[in-house]
Scaffold this active site. Structure first.
Site, short mmCIF file in Angstrom:
data_model
loop_
_atom_site.label_atom_id
_atom_site.label_comp_id
_atom_site.label_asym_id
_atom_site.label_seq_id
_atom_site.Cartn_x
_atom_site.Cartn_y
_atom_site.Cartn_z
CE LYS A 54 -3.68 -2.28 -0.28
NZ LYS A 54 -4.32 -2.33 -1.63
CE LYS A 85 -0.38 11.26 -19.65
NZ LYS A 85 -1.05 11.53 -20.94
CD GLN A 144 -3.91 9.33 -15.70
OE1 GLN A 144 -2.70 9.55 -15.70
NE2 GLN A 144 -4.44 8.28 -16.31
CG HIS A 157 -5.14 8.66 -7.53
ND1 HIS A 157 -4.97 7.44 -8.15
CD2 HIS A 157 -3.91 9.05 -7.12
CE1 HIS A 157 -3.70 7.10 -8.11
NE2 HIS A 157 -3.02 8.06 -7.50
CG HIS A 190 -8.46 4.48 -3.04
ND1 HIS A 190 -9.25 3.68 -2.26
CD2 HIS A 190 -7.74 3.65 -3.83
CE1 HIS A 190 -9.03 2.40 -2.56
NE2 HIS A 190 -8.11 2.36 -3.51
CE1 TYR A 206 -8.34 -1.22 -19.04
CE2 TYR A 206 -7.11 0.45 -17.82
CZ TYR A 206 -8.01 0.10 -18.81
OH TYR A 206 -8.58 1.09 -19.59
CE LYS A 255 -10.09 4.72 -16.19
NZ LYS A 255 -9.54 5.99 -16.72
CB THR A 313 -14.83 1.69 -12.00
OG1 THR A 313 -13.74 2.31 -12.70
CG2 THR A 313 -15.36 2.66 -10.96
CD GLN A 368 -11.04 0.38 -8.33
OE1 GLN A 368 -11.58 1.13 -9.14
NE2 GLN A 368 -9.86 0.64 -7.82
#
Length: 284
Positions: free
Chosen positions: A141, A156, A159, A164, A167, A204, A222, A226, A229
């Site tokens: 993690k 990017k 993103q 993100h 999390h 992926y 994709k 999701t 998840q």
């Protein structure tokens, strides 16, 4: 100073009396939580003595992602990190698969059911081995924080969203809490679907490293990742809810509350992301 008696499980599976001071200061409370209430097996392991090293890593991560990284990249071209990403994704997918197998074979294929399985502090090979796998999950993690660093170095920025960053940060903290206080028994079940999802997710990402043509082919998947998840969060919520029942893990309710609140928060945010990214696009 009044004293209450509570119990934690000992090496032989029986309760050991732990004296919990009441009406004392922050220093005494901190010492009790970090020493008496914590699992003694992990006390000397890397990053596990106190939360300070973890919080230091998280602070550096947030400082780089939110301020220092974009400032550093302001007048620079995006880095080409394709080879780094290939190696990183292979490592993360393989590591997630290894942790899943390690946890599964450290009790769930032998003695644990899917019901309430209280944690016992034991040094027998199977129980101690599961504790080691929980610590390895924590290391994974922390390695996942590199995701965001790569996004910043490639410019990017879209993103590196709030979802993100939140999390990754909360997952690292939850993994530390699990390793420090509940590294075994029913508490490790929720980690296994998470590992499976990460094997799929990093596979992926690995395929996406092989150019635009491959990215077009796998793009429709994709949405399903999701969805996976979100499904894992439902599984985590359903299984962890048992720990809130009066008869299950009476001395570890705070961990259950922390788990549940964070899982519910992430489930809500992922649902919101799913609706905005996929359902609205279809309706348009």
């Amino acid at each position: 100073m009044s004293v209450d008696i509570c119990k934690l499980d000992g090496q032989d599976g029986k309760g050991l009396p732990i004296h919990v001071p009441q009406n004392v200061g922050l220093v005494e409370t901190y010492r009790y939580v970090m020493e008496e209430a914590a699992d003694p097996r992990v006390a000397d392991w890397l990053l596990m003595g106190s939360p300070v090293p973890l919080l230091g890593i998280i602070s550096l991560y947030l400082a780089f992602v939110l301020r220092l990284g974009p400032l550093y990249m302001k007048n620079r071209k995006p880095y080409n990190l394709n080879r780094v990403m290939i190696f990183y994704n292979i490592f993360m997918a393989t590591g997630s698969g290894a942790v899943f197998y390690g946890l599964l074979t450290s009790g769930f294929t032998t003695k644990f059911s899917l019901g309430c399985e209280p944690l016992t502090i034991s040094y027998d090979p199977e129980s101690y081995g599961m504790t080691r796998w929980v610590w390895r999950l924590l290391m994974l993690k922390l390695a996942e924080l590199i995701d965001t660093v790569i996004f910043i170095l490639r410019k990017k920025y879209n993103q590196a969203s709030f979802l993100h960053v939140y999390h990754h940060t909360s997952t690292a903290i939850l993994s530390w809490i699990a390793c420090k206080f509940v590294p075994g028994a029913m508490w490790t079940f929720a980690m296994m679907p998470n590992c499976i999802v990460h094997v799929i997710m990093y596979s992926y990402y690995l395929l996406a490293c092989f150019g635009p043509e491959m990215q077009k082919r796998i793009a429709p998947w994709k949405q399903y990742i999701t969805g996976l998840q979100m499904i894992q969060f439902v599984i985590m919520i359903g299984h962890t809810f048992q720990a809130l029942l009066p008869s299950c893990e009476p001395n570890r309710k705070p961990v259950a509350y922390i788990y549940m609140s964070q899982i519910l928060a992430m489930f809500y945010m992922f649902c919101d992301y799913y609706k905005k990214s996929y359902l609205r696009k279809k309706s348009e």
